[in-house]
Design a protein around this motif. Structure first.
Motif, PDB file in Angstrom:
ATOM      1  N   GLU A 248      17.738  27.882 -43.480  1.00  0.00           N
ATOM      2  CA  GLU A 248      18.094  29.100 -42.381  1.00  0.00           C
ATOM      3  C   GLU A 248      18.315  29.136 -41.133  1.00  0.00           C
ATOM      4  OE1 GLU A 248      19.984  31.985 -45.467  1.00  0.00           O
ATOM      5  OE2 GLU A 248      18.978  30.626 -46.797  1.00  0.00           O
ATOM      6  N   ALA A 249      18.816  29.767 -40.125  1.00  0.00           N
ATOM      7  CA  ALA A 249      18.339  30.377 -38.860  1.00  0.00           C
ATOM      8  C   ALA A 249      19.409  31.041 -38.724  1.00  0.00           C
ATOM      9  CB  ALA A 249      18.054  28.668 -37.666  1.00  0.00           C
ATOM     10  N   ASN A 250      18.348  31.926 -37.910  1.00  0.00           N
ATOM     11  CA  ASN A 250      19.877  32.627 -36.197  1.00  0.00           C
ATOM     12  C   ASN A 250      19.506  31.916 -35.030  1.00  0.00           C
ATOM     13  OD1 ASN A 250      20.469  35.305 -38.126  1.00  0.00           O
ATOM     14  ND2 ASN A 250      17.907  35.696 -38.002  1.00  0.00           N
ATOM     15  N   LEU A 251      20.991  31.475 -34.606  1.00  0.00           N
ATOM     16  CA  LEU A 251      20.395  30.949 -33.698  1.00  0.00           C
ATOM     17  C   LEU A 251      21.393  31.569 -33.008  1.00  0.00           C
ATOM     18  CD1 LEU A 251      22.044  27.331 -34.359  1.00  0.00           C
ATOM     19  CD2 LEU A 251      19.756  27.986 -34.557  1.00  0.00           C
ATOM     20  N   LEU A 252      20.323  31.953 -30.766  1.00  0.00           N
ATOM     21  CA  LEU A 252      20.926  33.543 -30.509  1.00  0.00           C
ATOM     22  C   LEU A 252      20.832  32.970 -29.547  1.00  0.00           C
ATOM     23  CD1 LEU A 252      18.419  36.083 -31.553  1.00  0.00           C
ATOM     24  CD2 LEU A 252      20.401  35.893 -32.269  1.00  0.00           C
ATOM     25  N   PRO A 253      21.781  32.559 -28.333  1.00  0.00           N
ATOM     26  CA  PRO A 253      21.692  32.455 -26.933  1.00  0.00           C
ATOM     27  C   PRO A 253      21.150  32.587 -26.180  1.00  0.00           C
ATOM     28  CG  PRO A 253      23.233  33.645 -27.581  1.00  0.00           C
ATOM     29  CD  PRO A 253      22.711  33.773 -28.489  1.00  0.00           C
ATOM     30  N   GLY A 254      20.383  32.171 -25.350  1.00  0.00           N
ATOM     31  CA  GLY A 254      19.425  32.941 -24.105  1.00  0.00           C
ATOM     32  C   GLY A 254      19.887  32.343 -22.807  1.00  0.00           C
ATOM     33  N   THR A 255      19.496  32.752 -21.847  1.00  0.00           N
ATOM     34  CA  THR A 255      19.873  32.518 -20.568  1.00  0.00           C
ATOM     35  C   THR A 255      19.071  32.368 -19.885  1.00  0.00           C
ATOM     36  OG1 THR A 255      21.183  34.579 -21.154  1.00  0.00           O
ATOM     37  CG2 THR A 255      21.551  33.944 -18.828  1.00  0.00           C
ATOM     38  N   ALA A 256      18.979  31.385 -18.957  1.00  0.00           N
ATOM     39  CA  ALA A 256      17.613  30.293 -18.067  1.00  0.00           C
ATOM     40  C   ALA A 256      17.039  31.968 -16.891  1.00  0.00           C
ATOM     41  CB  ALA A 256      18.011  29.144 -17.695  1.00  0.00           C
TER      42      ALA A 256
END
Lengths: 370, 281, 262
Positions: A248-256
């Motif tokens: 299971e994974a928490n997938l969080l968006p990131g900004t460059a």
């Protein structure tokens, strides 16, 4: 496309060497430029959801399918166009494919007989193979008189009696119930070590792959997404797909933010990431067991943020608490009954160590997904 | 049990009554007539049937024709079934072929035999072709020969064996053939050791069916024999339609029936003995 | 490779062998000659016209069709309840009953025809429509059973129980749940039954008369004396009916022969 470190030429010591194999079924692209090496005595699992191409790849190796392009070598010999009966490998079929009209002994002796071994000797070898899987007492019976687990062992004995260098297994445990499957996983692993035969094992069960294989090949939509041992695949998934498919994974968006790194949506922390490029899409992978629930807004060494309890699921041994942080949901897995006093809607603080965050960079157009 | 009986009875009453009235009783009437001669119980009719050399000659001809028909059907039907199930890749082509196979089955024996009367005539297409190609110097006589009857019967019964073998072939799990070649068997070895044994029950039931139907065929031999050859069902027909000797005719009927039932029993036995070979899932 | 080629040649020869006679009949029904010629010489529908002008052919077509329709309806009315009882209830002698009901499939029709002739004569029904009809019902009922029985599965039974549980009376359950589920079996059973009756000679021949006869029997009696293009025209019509029946069968329930999914 995830980075795929793969030598352009076959390793000299590779037992099985697959290079740039492509396969279409009509307009359906089942395998896309697949390359893979398997060493002598290695246990490799082909893992992926149904329709990912793992069985197609296995059938190409066995010779039941012919790739549109690319080569398959076994022990250095090009077998790409060789019919199955002339390939130096054997297969354990998904539903065993035991010959219903032959006894167990004759089923196992079938292979040696086809290789010109005299009947007496073939039966002797078959008996030995059956002994190895603990079924010598069932030699005279017919396949349908056996239980699923016993048929499984017969299929195994029939496949390794020819002493192949390579054994292919097509979801061999999928028809067994959970308990038997767990036991067979251990037996299979021991047998593989004892025989020293390389196994290529197709499965859609990640736990099975993790517990048995030296190396796992994760496939999706006809592409190899990642190759590595279970630990590497779990801690450093190469793509969103792998991160999501394995565990299971928490997938969080990131900004460059250029050379500064990647800015995380939760905790608005800046994580160092060399050459972060705005044309890439960044995803932070955070396993639920690394997300802590805090009473205080700050904790030393942790990235923290505030949220509200969305949901609490207590399964006895562990508790999964889902927390809403802004527009994102974050799952936290705790051992024991950690959910007490946490009712939906209650404010809570979450925290995690930056070292537990794994960042995946993918081209923004990448269509890979769960 | 009684509850089940109570539910079954209203459903079964009409069909069972019908079958007793118009199937069981008529057959019993034939059996009892066959055991009567001149108004008293007697085995004389059976003695008449079995002690007359002529009947044995007719029986021999009947079985010879049926045997040849069966062998020819198996030899021609097996390859066609294999071809349609295993070689033809296009589903549309296979479907067309299945329709063309069933079409003759849906057409009366008389119509189909009539086609052969035309084809096998002295100036028919078959003779024209054989003479034209140079295989024969002059037209050959087919009508009124056992060969002619066999050609007609093979034609009529062939679809049965193609369907029986074809369905058995289609039911063989392809994984078994994959497993065989995976274990090192050549394609011919795979056919010999896996495919053929697994379809054997289908082939055998087809063979018994064809033989049974060939032995009891009346229309085709009657049309293609030109009155020169007699098969057993013709004897029965004569007794009932012209002579109207129900005692003697009954004995003839029973003789044919017993032979047929023995064959059907054999078919059932083979079917049970070979019930293996279905999908192993 | 050579085996493959040989297989192909044999297979297509056998297919040709299966189609040729039907082709010859249909082809020669259009010949302009007064004798049968194939390939047809000239092209005419005159023989079909001759057939239509002959009331005895029309009567025979009428008898055949009526007989097949009534026999099929009766076979369904008797066969479906029997199939239900056999599939749903346990009772002693079930296996025997099923064998009895299926036995006309393997019984020589000549023997059954003779038996019915003698029996119906005793009942005063000799060579009547009724005598023909009962014989046809007996020989076509196995087709109904064979098509319907495999569809009365335990899963199907569960649907019926669900229907009863929801308050449906037995008859409602039958018409609202059972019947729609076994529709395709009924359709194929009915078509096989109809055709088997429509093409029968061996049974019918005992109980027909010169006035009341079926098409196959009339053809049989005619062909033994004369062969002319009228016969070919009549035969072509029956081939047309057969083709129609197959197309209906294929379009409604599908001919799942020689394919794995059945």
């Amino acid at each position: 496309m995830p980075a795929m470190p793969m030598p352009a030429t076959a390793k000299p010591d590779a037992l099985l060497s697959i290079r740039s194999v492509d396969k279409h079924f009509g307009t359906y692209h089942a395998l896309r430029d697949v390359s893979l090496d398997v060493a002598h005595g290695e246990f490799v699992a082909l893992l992926g959801p149904s329709g990912c191409g793992k069985t197609t790849l296995l059938r190409c190796i066995a010779g039941f399918l012919s790739p549109d392009s690319g080569t398959i070598r076994i022990g250095g010999e090009d077998v790409t166009r060789l019919p199955p009966h002339r390939r130096p490998l054997n297969t354990v079929f998904q539903h065993y494919a035991l010959f219903p009209h032959l006894s167990i002994l004759d089923n196992v002796a079938y292979g040696p007989r086809r290789h010109g071994v005299p009947r007496g000797e073939a039966l002797e070898r078959a008996r030995e193979a059956l002994e190895l899987v603990g079924l010598d007492s069932a030699a005279g019976r017919h396949p349908r008189e056996l239980s699923g687990g016993q048929q499984q062992r017969v299929a195994l004995a029939r496949a390794f009696v020819n002493r192949p260098k390579l054994l292919l297994l097509d979801e061999p445990l999928s028809a067994l119930d959970l308990k038997l499957r767990k036991r067979m996983q251990i037996e299979l692993k021991h047998l593989q070590e004892k025989l020293g035969i390389a196994f290529v094992f197709v499965t859609h069960d990640q736990e099975e792959a993790m517990s048995m294989a030296n190396r796992i090949v994760v496939m999706n939509r006809g592409v190899i997404e990642q190759v590595g041992d279970g630990r590497a695949i779990y801690t450093r998934p190469a793509s969103r797909f792998v991160a999501d498919f394995i565990g299971e994974a928490n997938l969080l968006p990131g900004t460059a933010e250029g050379d500064a790194g990647v800015r995380l949506a939760v905790g608005s922390a800046l994580l160092p990431h060399l050459g972060a490029d705005t044309r890439q899409r960044y995803t932070a992978v955070l396993r639920p067991e690394h997300v802590e629930l805090l009473k205080e807004p700050e904790a030393p060494g942790l990235i923290t943020d505030q949220g509200f309890v969305e949901d609490v699921i207590d399964t006895g041994g562990q508790t999964v608490v889902t927390v809403r942080v802004g527009e994102h949901l974050l799952a936290s897995r705790r051992l024991g009954m950690a959910g007490e006093g946490l009712n939906p809607g209650a404010p809570v603080f979450v925290g995690f160590h930056p070292g537990h965050v794994h960042i995946i960079a993918e081209p923004a157009t990448h269509r890979s997904g769960p | 049990m009684s509850a089940a009986m109570n539910r079954a009875l209203p459903l079964l009453a009409a069909p069972v009554a019908f079958f007793i009235a118009f199937f069981a009783v008529p057959m019993i009437v034939v059996v009892s007539s066959s055991l009567m001669a001149g108004g008293v119980p007697s085995l004389g009719n059976y003695a008449r049937v079995l002690l007359d050399q002529y009947h044995w000659d007719v029986l021999a001809a009947t079985f010879r024709i049926a045997g040849l028909t069966t062998v020819a059907c198996a030899l021609l039907g097996y390859p066609l079934a294999y071809y349609l199930v295993r070689v033809v890749k296009s589903a549309a082509l296979r479907r067309t072929c299945v329709i063309l196979l069933v079409l003759p089955l849906f057409t009366s024996n008389i119509v189909r035999s009539f086609g052969w009367m035309v084809l096998l005539g002295r100036n028919g297409l078959v003779n024209d072709a054989l003479v034209g190609v140079g295989i024969l110097d002059r037209p050959m006589r087919f009508l009124g020969t056992e060969l002619g009857i066999v050609i007609g019967l093979v034609y009529i019964l062939l679809p049965f064996i193609v369907l029986a073998v074809g369905n058995a072939l289609a039911a063989v799990d392809p994984a078994l053939e994959d497993a065989s070649s995976d274990l090192g068997a050549t394609p011919f070895d795979t056919f010999r050791t896996v495919t053929f044994p697994l379809c054997l029950p289908g082939l055998m039931s087809g063979i018994v069916m064809v033989f049974t139907l060939a032995v009891s065929a009346y229309v085709t031999p009657a049309l293609l024999s030109g009155g020169k050859i007699t098969v057993f069902p013709m004897l029965i027909f004569q007794q009932y339609s012209t002579v109207f000797d129900v005692n003697y005719g009954g004995a003839l009927s029973m003789t044919l029936l017993v032979m047929t039932l023995v064959l059907v029993g054999l078919a059932g036995w083979i079917g049970n003995a070979g019930a293996t070979g279905r999908k192993a899932q | 490779m050579i085996t493959r080629l040989l297989l192909r040649v044999v297979s297509w020869s056998v297919m040709a062998y299966l189609i040729l006679p039907l082709l010859v009949i249909v082809g020669s029904s259009f010949t302009a000659t007064s004798y049968l010629a194939f390939p047809p010489q000239g092209l005419t529908l005159a023989w079909y016209g001759r057939m239509l002008g002959d009331s005895s052919y029309l009567a025979a077509f009428g008898t055949s069709t009526l007989l097949a329709l009534v026999a099929t309806a009766a076979a369904l009315l008797l066969g479906v309840p029997a199939a239900l009882a056999i599939a749903r209830c346990e009772f002693p002698g079930k296996k025997f009953l099923l064998s009895l009901l299926m036995s006309p499939l393997v019984l020589p029709h000549v023997v059954l025809g003779a038996a019915l002739l003698q029996y119906c004569a005793a009942l005063g029904l000799m060579r009547s429509f009724t005598a023909l009809l009962v014989g046809h019902i007996v020989i076509i009922m196995p087709f109904v059973l064979r098509s319907v029985l495999p569809q009365l599965t335990p899963e199907q039974r569960a649907l019926e129980e669900a229907s009863a549980d929801l308050g449906a009376r037995p008859m409602e359950t039958f018409f609202l749940v059972t019947l729609p589920q076994i529709r395709s079996g009924l359709a194929s059973g009915a078509i096989f039954a109809f055709i088997s009756s429509w093409i029968n000679v061996e049974l019918s021949i005992f109980n027909t008369t010169a006035e009341m006869t079926t098409i196959p029997v009339k053809l049989f009696n005619y062909v033994q004396y004369t062969i002319d293009p009228v016969i070919a025209a009549v035969s072509s019509i029956t081939i047309g009916v057969a083709a129609l029946a197959i197309i209906i069968l294929d379009l409604t329930v599908g001919l799942h022969l020689l394919s794995d999914r059945r």
